[in-house]
Design a protein around this motif. Sequence first.
Motif, PDB file in Angstrom:
ATOM      1  N   ARG A  84       0.846  -1.198   0.000  1.00  0.00           N
ATOM      2  CA  ARG A  84       0.000   0.000   0.000  1.00  0.00           C
ATOM      3  C   ARG A  84       0.876   1.239   0.000  1.00  0.00           C
ATOM      4  O   ARG A  84       1.902   1.282   0.685  1.00  0.00           O
ATOM      5  CB  ARG A  84      -0.914   0.030   1.233  1.00  0.00           C
ATOM      6  CG  ARG A  84      -2.054  -0.988   1.206  1.00  0.00           C
ATOM      7  CD  ARG A  84      -2.914  -0.844   2.450  1.00  0.00           C
ATOM      8  NE  ARG A  84      -3.980  -1.823   2.533  1.00  0.00           N
ATOM      9  CZ  ARG A  84      -5.226  -1.616   2.117  1.00  0.00           C
ATOM     10  NH1 ARG A  84      -5.538  -0.447   1.578  1.00  0.00           N
ATOM     11  NH2 ARG A  84      -6.139  -2.550   2.222  1.00  0.00           N
ATOM     12  N   ASP A  87      -1.396   6.707   0.246  1.00  0.00           N
ATOM     13  CA  ASP A  87      -2.837   6.954   0.138  1.00  0.00           C
ATOM     14  C   ASP A  87      -3.667   5.691   0.374  1.00  0.00           C
ATOM     15  O   ASP A  87      -4.866   5.672   0.086  1.00  0.00           O
ATOM     16  CB  ASP A  87      -3.166   7.533  -1.245  1.00  0.00           C
ATOM     17  CG  ASP A  87      -2.477   8.868  -1.481  1.00  0.00           C
ATOM     18  OD1 ASP A  87      -2.442   9.685  -0.538  1.00  0.00           O
ATOM     19  OD2 ASP A  87      -1.972   9.080  -2.597  1.00  0.00           O
ATOM     20  N   SER A  88      -2.979   4.630   0.841  1.00  0.00           N
ATOM     21  CA  SER A  88      -3.617   3.330   1.121  1.00  0.00           C
ATOM     22  C   SER A  88      -4.113   2.618  -0.122  1.00  0.00           C
ATOM     23  O   SER A  88      -4.953   1.720  -0.034  1.00  0.00           O
ATOM     24  CB  SER A  88      -4.778   3.498   2.123  1.00  0.00           C
ATOM     25  OG  SER A  88      -4.291   3.885   3.390  1.00  0.00           O
ATOM     26  N   LEU A  89      -3.598   2.996  -1.292  1.00  0.00           N
ATOM     27  CA  LEU A  89      -3.935   2.304  -2.527  1.00  0.00           C
ATOM     28  C   LEU A  89      -2.997   1.111  -2.715  1.00  0.00           C
ATOM     29  O   LEU A  89      -1.794   1.206  -2.454  1.00  0.00           O
ATOM     30  CB  LEU A  89      -3.818   3.247  -3.725  1.00  0.00           C
ATOM     31  CG  LEU A  89      -4.755   4.461  -3.703  1.00  0.00           C
ATOM     32  CD1 LEU A  89      -4.480   5.359  -4.912  1.00  0.00           C
ATOM     33  CD2 LEU A  89      -6.214   4.026  -3.684  1.00  0.00           C
ATOM     34  N   ARG A  90      -3.538  -0.009  -3.171  1.00  0.00           N
ATOM     35  CA  ARG A  90      -2.737  -1.217  -3.338  1.00  0.00           C
ATOM     36  C   ARG A  90      -2.021  -1.237  -4.685  1.00  0.00           C
ATOM     37  O   ARG A  90      -2.528  -0.752  -5.687  1.00  0.00           O
ATOM     38  CB  ARG A  90      -3.617  -2.465  -3.222  1.00  0.00           C
ATOM     39  CG  ARG A  90      -4.136  -2.750  -1.816  1.00  0.00           C
ATOM     40  CD  ARG A  90      -4.831  -4.107  -1.806  1.00  0.00           C
ATOM     41  NE  ARG A  90      -5.313  -4.481  -0.495  1.00  0.00           N
ATOM     42  CZ  ARG A  90      -6.548  -4.304  -0.047  1.00  0.00           C
ATOM     43  NH1 ARG A  90      -7.436  -3.711  -0.839  1.00  0.00           N
ATOM     44  NH2 ARG A  90      -6.895  -4.681   1.153  1.00  0.00           N
ATOM     45  N   HIS A  91      -0.825  -1.867  -4.685  1.00  0.00           N
ATOM     46  CA  HIS A  91      -0.034  -2.077  -5.899  1.00  0.00           C
ATOM     47  C   HIS A  91       0.579  -3.473  -5.830  1.00  0.00           C
ATOM     48  O   HIS A  91       0.624  -4.096  -4.769  1.00  0.00           O
ATOM     49  CB  HIS A  91       1.071  -1.024  -6.020  1.00  0.00           C
ATOM     50  CG  HIS A  91       0.577   0.384  -5.991  1.00  0.00           C
ATOM     51  ND1 HIS A  91       0.279   1.101  -7.125  1.00  0.00           N
ATOM     52  CD2 HIS A  91       0.320   1.216  -4.943  1.00  0.00           C
ATOM     53  CE1 HIS A  91      -0.140   2.312  -6.786  1.00  0.00           C
ATOM     54  NE2 HIS A  91      -0.126   2.410  -5.466  1.00  0.00           N
ATOM     55  N   ARG A 107      -0.714  -3.332 -11.895  1.00  0.00           N
ATOM     56  CA  ARG A 107      -1.831  -2.628 -11.271  1.00  0.00           C
ATOM     57  C   ARG A 107      -2.564  -3.544 -10.301  1.00  0.00           C
ATOM     58  O   ARG A 107      -2.668  -4.749 -10.524  1.00  0.00           O
ATOM     59  CB  ARG A 107      -2.825  -2.159 -12.340  1.00  0.00           C
ATOM     60  CG  ARG A 107      -2.350  -1.063 -13.253  1.00  0.00           C
ATOM     61  CD  ARG A 107      -3.204  -0.966 -14.504  1.00  0.00           C
ATOM     62  NE  ARG A 107      -4.632  -0.985 -14.203  1.00  0.00           N
ATOM     63  CZ  ARG A 107      -5.409   0.102 -14.144  1.00  0.00           C
ATOM     64  NH1 ARG A 107      -4.887   1.290 -14.344  1.00  0.00           N
ATOM     65  NH2 ARG A 107      -6.689   0.004 -13.895  1.00  0.00           N
ATOM     66  N   TRP A 108      -3.090  -2.965  -9.237  1.00  0.00           N
ATOM     67  CA  TRP A 108      -3.988  -3.718  -8.372  1.00  0.00           C
ATOM     68  C   TRP A 108      -5.287  -4.033  -9.115  1.00  0.00           C
ATOM     69  O   TRP A 108      -5.828  -5.125  -9.019  1.00  0.00           O
ATOM     70  CB  TRP A 108      -4.275  -2.929  -7.095  1.00  0.00           C
ATOM     71  CG  TRP A 108      -5.382  -3.516  -6.261  1.00  0.00           C
ATOM     72  CD1 TRP A 108      -6.624  -3.011  -6.062  1.00  0.00           C
ATOM     73  CD2 TRP A 108      -5.330  -4.749  -5.529  1.00  0.00           C
ATOM     74  NE1 TRP A 108      -7.365  -3.839  -5.253  1.00  0.00           N
ATOM     75  CE2 TRP A 108      -6.593  -4.914  -4.907  1.00  0.00           C
ATOM     76  CE3 TRP A 108      -4.358  -5.725  -5.338  1.00  0.00           C
ATOM     77  CZ2 TRP A 108      -6.893  -6.021  -4.103  1.00  0.00           C
ATOM     78  CZ3 TRP A 108      -4.651  -6.833  -4.548  1.00  0.00           C
ATOM     79  CH2 TRP A 108      -5.906  -6.959  -3.939  1.00  0.00           C
TER      80      TRP A 108
END
Length: 417
Positions: A84, A87-91, A107-108
């Motif tokens: 993460r 911004d707490s976005l997953r990758h 990409r997640w």
Amino acid sequence: MGVKLSILLCFIVATGTLSVVSHEIDWLANPAKRVAPSTVSDMNWQAVYVQALNETAKLATPVRKIESIHAPLHPWFSAEVIYRDKDSLRHRLFFHPTTGEYLGDGRWLNWQRFFRVTHRHLMLPLTLGITIVSAFSIAILALLISSLYIYRHWWKGFFRKPRWRHRQTRWGDFHRIVGVWSLWFLLVIGLTGSWYLAERWGAAAPSTDKGYAVTDDAINEPVMPTQTSLNTMLHIARVQFPALSIEEVRFPNKAGGVVAFQGQASAILVRNRANTIQFDPVSAEAVFKQDGSDFSLHTRVSEAADPLHFGVWGEVQGNTAKLLSKLLYFIFGVFLTGLCITGTYMYGLQVGRKGKSISSKSSPMKNARLTVKSLPNTPFRTWQAALQKVGWVAWFFTSAVITCLGYGAYIYLPFGG
């Protein structure tokens, strides 16, 4: 009922069929997911973990934490690390499973996620979407039961040679022979889908994951283990839980969180999370162990739903059996999608026969124009007749499918947002 629901039912079944092989589709789409099987000897968790720490430290975007490491699904797959950002976005990052070499990122929101969320809840809010999709499993069971009544002596149809004289018998025989061979699949999909509906509305099994950190540092905030600590955990896991074939390692995501090793053991038809041994991330002390074979009947039923619904029940027997079980589900998923299409087409043919019968009983001159319009003597008119009988439901479901695909293309696919 099958014709009324055919458009959305066909869409749900088709996306479910593609969900079965969605990881393989991602493997084709992303070169970073591929390795030569001859170069892989085992899953080196330590090497992948160290390289993941090094690669995330180099990223321009600040990394909040590494979330998990996943072993390859097949010998030709790379190991996968999910992290993460701030911004707490997953990758996703991909590594060679034995050497730990960094192979690339991803990409997640990939193909696997696209097909999963489309099939699971049509990209709607979870409770609403799962309820709608799971309700169709009841329709599948109803169609299964009614077909056994409509198709008399159905057990004789397994090896009955299809007749190819004209469209009506050709499509009818094809529909019936595919249907009888798909009975087991309809039953499995119908029952597991109905269970998902029951789970969403109160029948879910209680959570069994109860490990907690014990050191002060880990209790106060999520802590990533050191390389030495991870090596110690791996050694303890092999000693205390020798039957566990580790498939994934999950790291703390909140204060009090643990490092969890999950995978397959002696229990059959369970998800990886059913078998786990968990550690305090600072002291490397084992704080919780769970074997799927010790679950209650309620929990075992809940755990069996996913392997049975998506055809991954072969994974406990190894990579070859896993691939074969998924391939089997994919083939019968295609069959079920075809049943939705051919069933609707046969209904259009039936409507055409009724129109012809009505016309032949009246004066030919009086009903000449009616005969031309009502008799679907071409494939186009056959579909037109079937969809006219579906009525406004066809427009509603078609609009829903187009909206779902459009939103998915914008959010999930590589060319999207």
